[in-house]
Enzyme design. Structure first.
Site, short mmCIF file in Angstrom:
data_model
loop_
_atom_site.label_atom_id
_atom_site.label_comp_id
_atom_site.label_asym_id
_atom_site.label_seq_id
_atom_site.Cartn_x
_atom_site.Cartn_y
_atom_site.Cartn_z
N HIS A 65 -4.23 17.85 -21.94
CA HIS A 65 -4.36 17.25 -23.28
C HIS A 65 -3.46 16.02 -23.46
O HIS A 65 -3.84 15.07 -24.14
CB HIS A 65 -4.12 18.31 -24.36
CG HIS A 65 -5.25 19.29 -24.44
ND1 HIS A 65 -5.07 20.65 -24.43
CD2 HIS A 65 -6.59 19.09 -24.50
CE1 HIS A 65 -6.26 21.24 -24.48
NE2 HIS A 65 -7.19 20.31 -24.52
N ASP A 158 -14.07 14.74 -23.81
CA ASP A 158 -13.32 15.93 -23.39
C ASP A 158 -14.35 17.05 -23.23
O ASP A 158 -14.46 17.94 -24.06
CB ASP A 158 -12.30 16.27 -24.47
CG ASP A 158 -11.51 17.52 -24.15
OD1 ASP A 158 -11.61 18.03 -23.02
OD2 ASP A 158 -10.79 18.00 -25.05
N THR A 160 -17.14 19.70 -20.88
CA THR A 160 -17.30 20.58 -19.73
C THR A 160 -17.88 19.76 -18.58
O THR A 160 -18.19 18.58 -18.74
CB THR A 160 -18.24 21.75 -20.10
OG1 THR A 160 -19.25 21.24 -20.98
CG2 THR A 160 -17.51 22.85 -20.84
#
Ligand code: SAM
Length: 274
Positions: A65, A158, A160
């Site tokens: 992050h 952000d 998968t």
């Protein structure tokens, strides 16, 4: 994904998997888009998995992050006041952007169950959705972007991996729309997978960014619970990237990382053909 005698395993190939010994399985739910599991592990705290792949753990989420937010934030040649996050239903990226002083964030997540599960099991991350300035949109990032013009200083993908709902996030039309949504001088960044195990994800991301942006850079980070522990991000802009003198230090991120994360091993240069 397999659970044998209280182990959760993410399979990387027919011959390799990473296993976490778990105290408990806290949740398993099939949504309209994917399967979500939450485990309580011994070494990494709570772990969120989607379709059998690790999305985050309490112990090492800070690396991912911080790196998906701080590096583009400090590379920007324009002040970053507004940002778009596509995916990121755990709230971790939004929280980091708020900590950097970004004032307005649209976070577009396709699966409201990821948000609900994160609110329940990862409140420190998902708490960001209730903070002033954060606008959570439940919807497909590909559709959301169509027709958006010059609205954001920074856009973060952000997501998968490029299968299932995230497939469209690695296509060229998406990159064109991502660029259109940026203000002049804005930056887009995407997580681009493990160069070692998913070279195609990196190649696709790099090619997609290159097809629309004048400047593209790949950077990497050490993320223990992602395949091979070595992860890539790809960012693009029409402006030159800036090299800041002072940065706010995080738990992973600091001035040395800001400079050094762009140094790539030769096999990574070969994947991106540069
Ligand atoms: N840190 C993670 C990783 O690299 O493993 C990504 C975490 S975040 C939970 C990924 C999110 O992207 C998921 O919640 C998924 O539902 C969302 N997602 C996938 N495809 C999407 C799409 N087309 N639009 C918006 N969100 C999408």
């Amino acid at each position: 994904m397999k659970m044998i005698e209280n182990w959760f395993s993410e399979r990387y190939s027919d011959n390799l998997q990473l296993s976490f010994r778990i105290k408990d399985q806290l949740l398993s739910v099939r949504t309209d888009f994917q399967r979500i599991d939450v485990f309580d592990t011994y070494d990494f705290g709570k772990l969120l998995s989607i379709d059998g792949t690790v999305q985050l753990t309490e112990r090492d989420e800070f690396v991912y992050h911080e790196m998906i937010t701080h590096v583009p934030f400090y590379s920007s040649s324009i002040p970053v006041r507004s940002a778009l996050i596509i995916g990121g239903g755990d709230g971790g990226a939004a929280g980091q952007l708020l900590s950097l002083g970004v004032e307005r964030i649209d976070n577009v997540e396709i699966d409201n169950q990821v948000v609900e599960v994160s609110r329940r099991f990862f409140p420190d991350l998902a708490g960001s959705f209730s903070k002033p300035g954060v606008n959570l949109v439940i919807g497909d990032g590909v559709k959301f972007l169509r027709g958006k013009k010059a609205q954001y200083d920074l856009a973060i993908v952000d997501s998968t991996d490029p299968v299932g709902p995230a497939e469209g996030l690695f296509q060229e039309e998406f990159y064109r729309n991502l660029k259109e949504a940026l203000r002049p001088g804005g930056i887009a960044v995407t997580q681009s997978g493990s160069p070692f195990y998913q070279p195609r994800a990196l190649e696709m991301a790099y090619r997609g960014m290159r097809s629309v942006f004048r400047n593209v850079r790949v950077y990497t980070a050490f993320i223990p619970t992602y395949p091979s522990g070595f992860w890539s991000f790809t960012m693009g802009s029409d402006a030159e990237f800036s090299s800041p003198k002072g940065v706010r230090v995080g738990r992973y991120f600091n001035g040395d990382i800001m400079r050094g994360c762009f140094l790539l091993p030769q096999f990574v240069h070969e994947i991106i053909g540069d």
